[in-house]
Motif scaffolding. Structure first.
Motif, PDB file in Angstrom:
ATOM      1  N   ALA A 115       0.841  -1.198   0.000  1.00 54.99           N
ATOM      2  CA  ALA A 115       0.000   0.000   0.000  1.00 54.99           C
ATOM      3  C   ALA A 115       0.875   1.247   0.000  1.00 54.99           C
ATOM      4  O   ALA A 115       2.046   1.206   0.396  1.00 54.99           O
ATOM      5  CB  ALA A 115      -0.917   0.002   1.223  1.00 54.99           C
ATOM      6  N   LEU A 116       0.319   2.359  -0.462  1.00 58.85           N
ATOM      7  CA  LEU A 116       0.987   3.660  -0.390  1.00 58.85           C
ATOM      8  C   LEU A 116       0.270   4.463   0.698  1.00 58.85           C
ATOM      9  O   LEU A 116      -0.613   5.286   0.442  1.00 58.85           O
ATOM     10  CB  LEU A 116       0.928   4.401  -1.726  1.00 58.85           C
ATOM     11  N   GLY A 117       0.617   4.147   1.938  1.00 64.60           N
ATOM     12  CA  GLY A 117      -0.058   4.800   3.051  1.00 64.60           C
ATOM     13  C   GLY A 117      -1.406   4.177   3.301  1.00 64.60           C
ATOM     14  O   GLY A 117      -1.709   3.060   2.879  1.00 64.60           O
ATOM     15  N   GLY A 118      -2.246   4.925   3.994  1.00 62.78           N
ATOM     16  CA  GLY A 118      -3.561   4.417   4.371  1.00 62.78           C
ATOM     17  C   GLY A 118      -3.543   3.867   5.780  1.00 62.78           C
ATOM     18  O   GLY A 118      -2.478   3.615   6.372  1.00 62.78           O
ATOM     19  N   SER A 119      -4.735   3.654   6.371  1.00 59.44           N
ATOM     20  CA  SER A 119      -4.826   3.159   7.739  1.00 59.44           C
ATOM     21  C   SER A 119      -6.193   2.561   7.988  1.00 59.44           C
ATOM     22  O   SER A 119      -7.147   2.806   7.238  1.00 59.44           O
ATOM     23  CB  SER A 119      -4.568   4.296   8.742  1.00 59.44           C
ATOM     24  N   ASN A 120      -6.264   1.758   9.054  1.00 63.62           N
ATOM     25  CA  ASN A 120      -7.527   1.144   9.466  1.00 63.62           C
ATOM     26  C   ASN A 120      -8.166   0.367   8.318  1.00 63.62           C
ATOM     27  O   ASN A 120      -9.375   0.421   8.095  1.00 63.62           O
ATOM     28  CB  ASN A 120      -8.498   2.203   9.987  1.00 63.62           C
ATOM     29  N   SER A 121      -7.318  -0.308   7.536  1.00 58.85           N
ATOM     30  CA  SER A 121      -7.768  -1.149   6.421  1.00 58.85           C
ATOM     31  C   SER A 121      -8.348  -0.348   5.270  1.00 58.85           C
ATOM     32  O   SER A 121      -8.966  -0.922   4.370  1.00 58.85           O
ATOM     33  CB  SER A 121      -8.806  -2.189   6.897  1.00 58.85           C
TER      34      SER A 121
END
Length: 918
Positions: A691-697
């Motif tokens: 992934a390129l960053g992101g959070s909490n799925s």
């Protein structure tokens, strides 16, 4: 006479033989002038060089922009350092865009009328135009309806047709006079024209005025009108004496002609004048009550009476060719001879007179064995009678289709006249040749002579008259790729640059367009009629190989070359074979199987809406071709690595970009390789997905609110070093409030490209749309195209803009509006971008980029090449009209087109352009 340029595209060392005979090329100063002298003292106020014998030596033209005008020679203006929009060449086009129905000549001037607009590319030359032997001219602001008849007397041009309010004059309806400067009505009646039209009759769909003839101040018109000038008897034929309208006989409020019921032909087809005699031909009976005056008649202005031309027993001289009616289609008078063509095969008892005859004032005579069909027009020059129409044989002489010449004894052919099918409507003759017009769309050597052509008796050849240019591309561009000086474009266009096989894909070499294979006028790609599926969606280049993806079949005739194919510069190839079928299985019939291609070494990465590339079960939506076989990029249990949401039906993969070993993929997918945050954008390192960053799925992007669903979609990705630029439909990349629609990933964090107060740098269009279609990065500059306005608050930065890492810039200015005019508001104006050194190539659905008339669908924004020197080659000219120059540019010239000038030789433009002023 103004000097004219013969433009030669030659290498510098090859100049001698073609341009200056045995004179050596002068690289040193001549006539005592120091090398590198400023041209400023030698430039006229209009920018041209003084051709008075004082121009010599080498001119240092740094700081000057020099153009080569075909009439005036080199033209100087201060050099602009700013980039400018340019079209990618143009295509030869006929000067006339639709049918020409009437021709008249006066000296060297040829006037034509018809249903065309913009004759010779002149915007106001609508429905009528003047050719002066060198160029086209409008008559004022043109007309608003077709022209069907023209006649000339002195400086006055009389015109008839379906137009209204010629030149804005309220009474100038259906008939008008042009005095060389402005339009005039022929009579006045409270804002209405002088002619009344009968109720619409489908049996008489003929124009109000179908014929005009002029003698001095006297104008005779014929057509379907009634009551010319309010005179009750002035029906179908009338006379204007310069002050008022008059009838030619008639009584009890009726005109002099009896019409034939239920015959769909014009009452008057033609008028000719000789002295006091006015001859008319058409479909009528009993002119002036004279029983024999059928189909053709003579009006004498001295006796004011009608006369028949032969005939007896109450019948006219013309007998129909069988049962039914006859008609006269064309007339011409020379001395005492009247030449007539129409629907007849005998005349005044003389048989074997097929469709054409001559009246000598006393009796009728045949012209050989005549024609096999009636002529539409007749023109006379000396002893020669030219006849044009839809016939295919004159006197049985070979090659006499559509036009022939009668020399008083025999019929003669005008070679290659068969190219003028389906026939000729009008003919006129002057000292330059025989001009013909009609509805023909010729082929071969007369391809550009559509609707209008000239026969030169001296060379016995046909030629186009006043060719113009048209846009090189006729429909939108969806993909661009560059390899050195070659620019490849793909899209919905056909015949790029006028090249018949350059359909859907073409190559621009800086000077002209080329097809990539093809056969018999058709391009190499077979495609569908579904306009929403682009024949070419994506292009990528590696060495000599061009990879093409889209919605096409059988590239170059190769059965397996469906949806994706490779062009090696000579031939097309499939990427894998499966018994004549494409290696890709289409997954969604509303989407093109291939939407993105990126190449690294021998590896070709392909993305789109396909399944099972090369039969590999996991190779869904994204796959790799190594030159021999297909591979999946992860995935398991027969499913590919990307999950595709059910709604809306966007492309699972829209874009691919490669940087080193990293493959970046964007589109409408989630959980690439099972990674929860790898939504809509992801990185493949050859082994696994990230992934390129992101959070909490969740991925790094917030959706754009839009009914019926909120969504994210990535349209394009571009890389530069460790930076990844991403454009599409998203908000707040990486949680950055201003990172809307366009954002940068540095390998660790997301960044906005400007913007303020939580809003991104792009503003919606007047239709409320923001969308990014294309990104291209060159050094520190990032170019962005799509739908938006005022990038970074810059007024002209609409739909295309440049970000230099600190601020936004427009690409050209046009009074607060962006440089691209929408060709279709529903299609992206800038769908493809490639930045190469100082040049930015743009493709999309736009016209007139930067205000350049021919810059449609594809254009380049570039700094014009500078001229470094102009060297006069003849040190001792005999006169001002024999000066030759060598013009040397600072780089390979792509902004000067050989097609702009008359070629005397061919070759490569390689740093030199040679012009000879003669």
């Amino acid at each position: 006479m103004a000097p004219r340029i013969l433009f030669c595209v030659l290498s510098i060392l090859g100049l001698l033989a073609g341009m200056v005979g045995t004179t050596a090329l002068a690289s040193a100063p001549v006539a005592g002038r120091a090398e590198g002298a400023s041209p400023a003292p030698l430039i006229n106020p209009d920018g041209t060089l003084r051709l008075d014998g004082t121009v010599s030596g080498v001119l240092d033209t740094h700081g000057w922009q020099v153009t080569l005008d075909p009439e005036r020679g080199p033209v100087f203006a201060p050099q602009s350092a700013d980039p400018q929009w340019r079209n990618l060449g143009d295509a030869p086009a006929p000067a006339i865009s639709s049918s020409v129905l009437a021709i008249a000549v006066s000296g060297n001037n040829v006037y034509i009328g018809g249903s065309f607009t913009d004759a010779g590319g002149v915007p106001e030359a609508d429905y009528i135009a003047r050719w002066d032997g060198a160029r086209w001219h409008a008559l004022g602001s043109g007309l608003n309806g077709s022209v069907t008849a023209i006649a000339i007397s002195g400086n006055n041009v009389f015109v008839g047709g379906t137009f209204l309010n010629a030149g804005g004059v309220p009474e100038a309806d259906y008939v008008a006079r042009w005095d060389g400067s402005q339009w005039h009505a022929l009579g006045s009646s409270g804002g209405n024209g002088p002619l009344e039209l009968p109720p619409l009759n489908p049996l008489y769909p003929n124009p109000p005025v179908s014929a005009i003839a002029v003698s001095g101040n006297n104008v005779y018109i014929g057509g379907t009108f009634l009551n010319a000038g309010g005179v009750p008897e002035a029906d179908y034929i009338a006379h204007w004496d310069g002050s008022q309208w008059r009838a030619l006989g008639g009584s009890s409020g009726n005109g002099p002609l009896e019409l034939i019921p239920v015959v769909p032909s014009s009452p008057i087809s033609d008028i000719a004048i000789s002295g006091s005699n006015v001859y008319i031909g058409g479909t009528f009976l009993n002119a002036g009550g004279v029983a024999e005056a059928d189909y053709i008649a003579r009006w004498n202005t001295a006796t004011r009476s009608w006369y028949a031309l032969g005939g007896s027993g109450g019948n006219g001289p013309i007998a129909p060719p069988g049962s039914g009616f006859s008609s006269v289609r064309a007339l011409a008078v020379s001395g005492g001879n009247v030449y007539v063509s129409g629907l007849f095969t005998s005349i005044d008892g003389l048989t074997g007179v097929n469709y054409i005859a001559r009246w000598d004032g006393e009796r009728w005579q045949a012209l050989g064995s005549g024609l096999n069909a009636a002529a539409s027009d007749i023109a006379i020059s000396g002893n020669d009678v030219y006849v044009g129409g839809s016939f295919i044989s004159a006197g049985g002489v070979p090659n006499t289709s559509y036009i022939a010449r009668w020399n008083g004894e025999t019929w003669n052919a005008l070679e290659n006249s068969s190219l003028l099918q389906p026939g000729i409507l009008a003919i006129a003759v002057n000292a330059d040749g025989v001009y013909v017009s009609g509805s023909f769309s010729p082929i071969g050597e007369l391809e550009l002579a559509t609707y209008f052509a000239r026969w030169n008796p001296a060379t016995a050849r046909w030629s186009a008259v006043g060719r113009t240019s048209r846009n090189a591309l006729n429909a939108r561009v969806t993909a661009i790729a560059i390899s050195q000086t070659d620019v490849y474009v793909g899209g919905h266009f056909t015949d790029a640059g006028g090249v018949p096989e350059a359909d859907y894909i073409a190559r621009w070499d800086g000077r002209q367009w080329h097809a990539l294979g093809g056969n018999n006028g058709n391009g190499p790609l077979q495609t569908s009629s579904f306009l929403f599926l682009s024949p070419v969606s994506t292009l990528a280049i590696q060495g000599d190989d061009v990879y093409v993806g889209g919605y096409f079949f059988n590239a170059g005739g190769v059965p397996e070359a469906d949806y994706i194919a490779r062009w090696d510069g000579s031939n097309w190839h499939a990427l894998g074979s499966s018994d004549g079928n494409s290696p890709l299985m289409q997954s969604d019939f509303s989407l093109s199987p291939v939407q993105a291609i990126a190449v690294s070494g021998n590896d070709v990465y392909v993305g789109g809406a396909f399944l099972n590339a090369g039969g590999v079960p996991e190779a869904d939506y994204i796959a790799r071709w190594d030159g021999t076989r297909w591979y999946a990029l992860g995935g398991s249990s027969g499913n590919g690595p990307l999950q595709r949401p059910e709604y809306p039906p966007f492309y699972p993969v829209s874009t691919i970009a490669i940087s080193g070993n990293n493959v970046y993929v964007g589109g409408y997918f989630t959980n690439a390789g099972g990674v929860p945050e790898a939504d809509y954008i992801a990185r493949w390192d050859g082994v696994r997905w990230y992934a390129l960053g992101g959070s909490n799925s969740n991925g790094p992007f917030s959706p754009v609110p839009e009914n019926p669903v909120n969504f994210v979609n990535i349209r394009d990705i571009a890389t530069s070093g460790s930076n990844v630029y991403v454009g599409g439909a998203f908000l707040n990349a990486g949680g950055v409030p201003e990172a809307d629609y366009i954002a940068r990933w540095d390998g660790t964090h997301w960044h906005a490209l400007g913007g303020s107060s939580g809003n991104g740098p792009l503003n919606p269009t007047s239709a409320g749309r923001i969308d990014i279609s294309a990104i291209s990065v060159n050094e520190n500059n990032t170019y962005v195209g799509g739908w938006f306005e005022n990038a970074g608050g810059v007024p002209e930065a609409d739909d295309i803009a440049r970000w230099d890492g600190r601020r936004w810039y427009a690409l050209g200015s046009s009074g607060g509006a962006g440089p691209l005019t929408y060709a279709d508001p529903g299609l992206s104006p800038a769908q493809a971008l490639v930045a190469s050194e100082n040049d930015v190539y743009v493709g999309g659905s736009f016209t007139d980029a930067g205000g350049v008339a021919l810059a449609d669908y594809a254009a380049v924004y570039a700094t014009p090449p500078a001229v470094t020197s102009i060297t006069r080659l003849d040190a001792s000219p005999t006169s001002a009209a024999t000066v030759a120059y060598r013009v040397t540019f600072s780089e390979t010239v792509t902004g000067v087109e050989a097609n702009d000038f008359s070629l005397t030789a061919t070759g490569e433009i390689s740093g030199a352009v040679v012009a000879s002023v003669i």
